[in-house]
Design an enzyme around this catalytic site. Sequence first.
Site, PDB file in Angstrom:
ATOM      1  N   ARG A  98      -4.709   6.614  -8.145  1.00  0.00           N
ATOM      2  CA  ARG A  98      -4.390   8.043  -8.069  1.00  0.00           C
ATOM      3  C   ARG A  98      -4.193   8.640  -9.457  1.00  0.00           C
ATOM      4  O   ARG A  98      -4.703   9.735  -9.759  1.00  0.00           O
ATOM      5  CB  ARG A  98      -3.145   8.240  -7.211  1.00  0.00           C
ATOM      6  CG  ARG A  98      -3.304   7.721  -5.801  1.00  0.00           C
ATOM      7  CD  ARG A  98      -1.970   7.577  -5.066  1.00  0.00           C
ATOM      8  NE  ARG A  98      -1.361   8.879  -4.796  1.00  0.00           N
ATOM      9  CZ  ARG A  98      -0.221   9.028  -4.120  1.00  0.00           C
ATOM     10  NH1 ARG A  98       0.425   7.951  -3.683  1.00  0.00           N
ATOM     11  NH2 ARG A  98       0.270  10.230  -3.902  1.00  0.00           N
ATOM     12  N   LEU A 100       0.859  -1.174   0.000  1.00  0.00           N
ATOM     13  CA  LEU A 100       0.000   0.000   0.000  1.00  0.00           C
ATOM     14  C   LEU A 100       0.896   1.225   0.000  1.00  0.00           C
ATOM     15  O   LEU A 100       1.957   1.222   0.624  1.00  0.00           O
ATOM     16  CB  LEU A 100      -0.901   0.049   1.258  1.00  0.00           C
ATOM     17  CG  LEU A 100      -2.107  -0.875   1.355  1.00  0.00           C
ATOM     18  CD1 LEU A 100      -2.848  -0.608   2.663  1.00  0.00           C
ATOM     19  CD2 LEU A 100      -3.054  -0.711   0.181  1.00  0.00           C
ATOM     20  N   ASP A 101       0.462   2.285  -0.672  1.00  0.00           N
ATOM     21  CA  ASP A 101       1.204   3.538  -0.599  1.00  0.00           C
ATOM     22  C   ASP A 101       1.259   4.008   0.847  1.00  0.00           C
ATOM     23  O   ASP A 101       0.354   3.735   1.648  1.00  0.00           O
ATOM     24  CB  ASP A 101       0.522   4.621  -1.435  1.00  0.00           C
ATOM     25  CG  ASP A 101       0.639   4.372  -2.931  1.00  0.00           C
ATOM     26  OD1 ASP A 101       1.472   3.541  -3.330  1.00  0.00           O
ATOM     27  OD2 ASP A 101      -0.108   5.017  -3.688  1.00  0.00           O
ATOM     28  N   ARG A 102       2.302   4.761   1.154  1.00  0.00           N
ATOM     29  CA  ARG A 102       2.475   5.282   2.510  1.00  0.00           C
ATOM     30  C   ARG A 102       1.262   6.082   2.989  1.00  0.00           C
ATOM     31  O   ARG A 102       0.847   5.981   4.146  1.00  0.00           O
ATOM     32  CB  ARG A 102       3.728   6.165   2.545  1.00  0.00           C
ATOM     33  CG  ARG A 102       4.031   6.767   3.903  1.00  0.00           C
ATOM     34  CD  ARG A 102       5.343   7.524   3.874  1.00  0.00           C
ATOM     35  NE  ARG A 102       5.691   8.047   5.175  1.00  0.00           N
ATOM     36  CZ  ARG A 102       6.859   8.594   5.472  1.00  0.00           C
ATOM     37  NH1 ARG A 102       7.797   8.678   4.551  1.00  0.00           N
ATOM     38  NH2 ARG A 102       7.099   9.058   6.674  1.00  0.00           N
TER      39      ARG A 102
END
Length: 327
Positions: free
Chosen positions: A256, A154-156
């Site tokens: 995104r 997962l992205d930060r």
Amino acid sequence: MSVPLLRKAKSSPALQPAPAAAAPAVRQVEVGPEHDGQRLDNFLLRLCKGVPKSHIYKAIRGGEVRVNRGRAAADHRLAAGDLIRVPPLRVPEARPAFVPAGEFPVVFEDDALLVIDKPAGVAVHGGSGVDFGVIEQLRAARPQARFLELAHRLDRDTSGLLMVAKKRSALLGVHQSLRDGGWRKHYLALVAGDWVNDRQHIRQPLTKWTTRSGERRVRVDPEGQPAHTIFTLRRRFGAFSLLDAELKTGRTHQIRVHLASAGFPIAGDDKYGSDDANARLARRGFRRMFLHAHTLALPHPLSGEPLALEAPLPPECTRLLEELAVP
């Protein structure tokens, strides 16, 4: 005539040669059951953290690494009980970083899997300027665990469901399920703009690139990798819309970039978002990206039983939606 005796000068302690540093020694490492079926090169890369990959592959090709006293190729599959000869491999000097033990809200756990609800702002692993992440903190909190590996990423700045394998067989099973299309993964995203269609497929190929400052980015590119996301409208808030995003592929920053390319950037996204919309939300006290891994359905990697997992929206996201709903 007497001849004076020549006295042997005493050596000064400061002039004594320094003791030589102990050279790295050959190690004999037994393969545990948690690494049964793992490739030899991947086993060594994990065992010899910090050693350049080129050194490890050179040692394998040169026969310095032995499996049960015999030479083996880099892609050789290990078995529990194998004895690995690991030659001296020098690791660059580095100051070890302190990793605080960390536990996170548990959504599901058995002897094969751990699924947590990751908070926003926490990296999943160390690297690229981050000393440690979720996986390092979990290992520090569970020193008795022989195997803990991220099953996906997962992205930060993304919150929500994150799966960790507690057995190598579970990790391989999760990856196979992902390749077979056995996952259904949904996110909730708040976007800037009044979304039009109730349901919309975006199929835009993506490619990675790096800015002059070294920051990793992703953009739509006809020559990029295929990427497919399905967006479903959940609620309109005038200047913002709440969407469900279903991943059909798993490219870096896929949701995104797909939303930004469609003209509906995610609220709070500092890479691909709208500065004006982000500033308006910051004035409301909302200072994170509104992207949350909400639900995950997949077969259990060992038993095959269906798993249906859910992580509710974090309080700060729920609070923002309540505020936006007020006329």
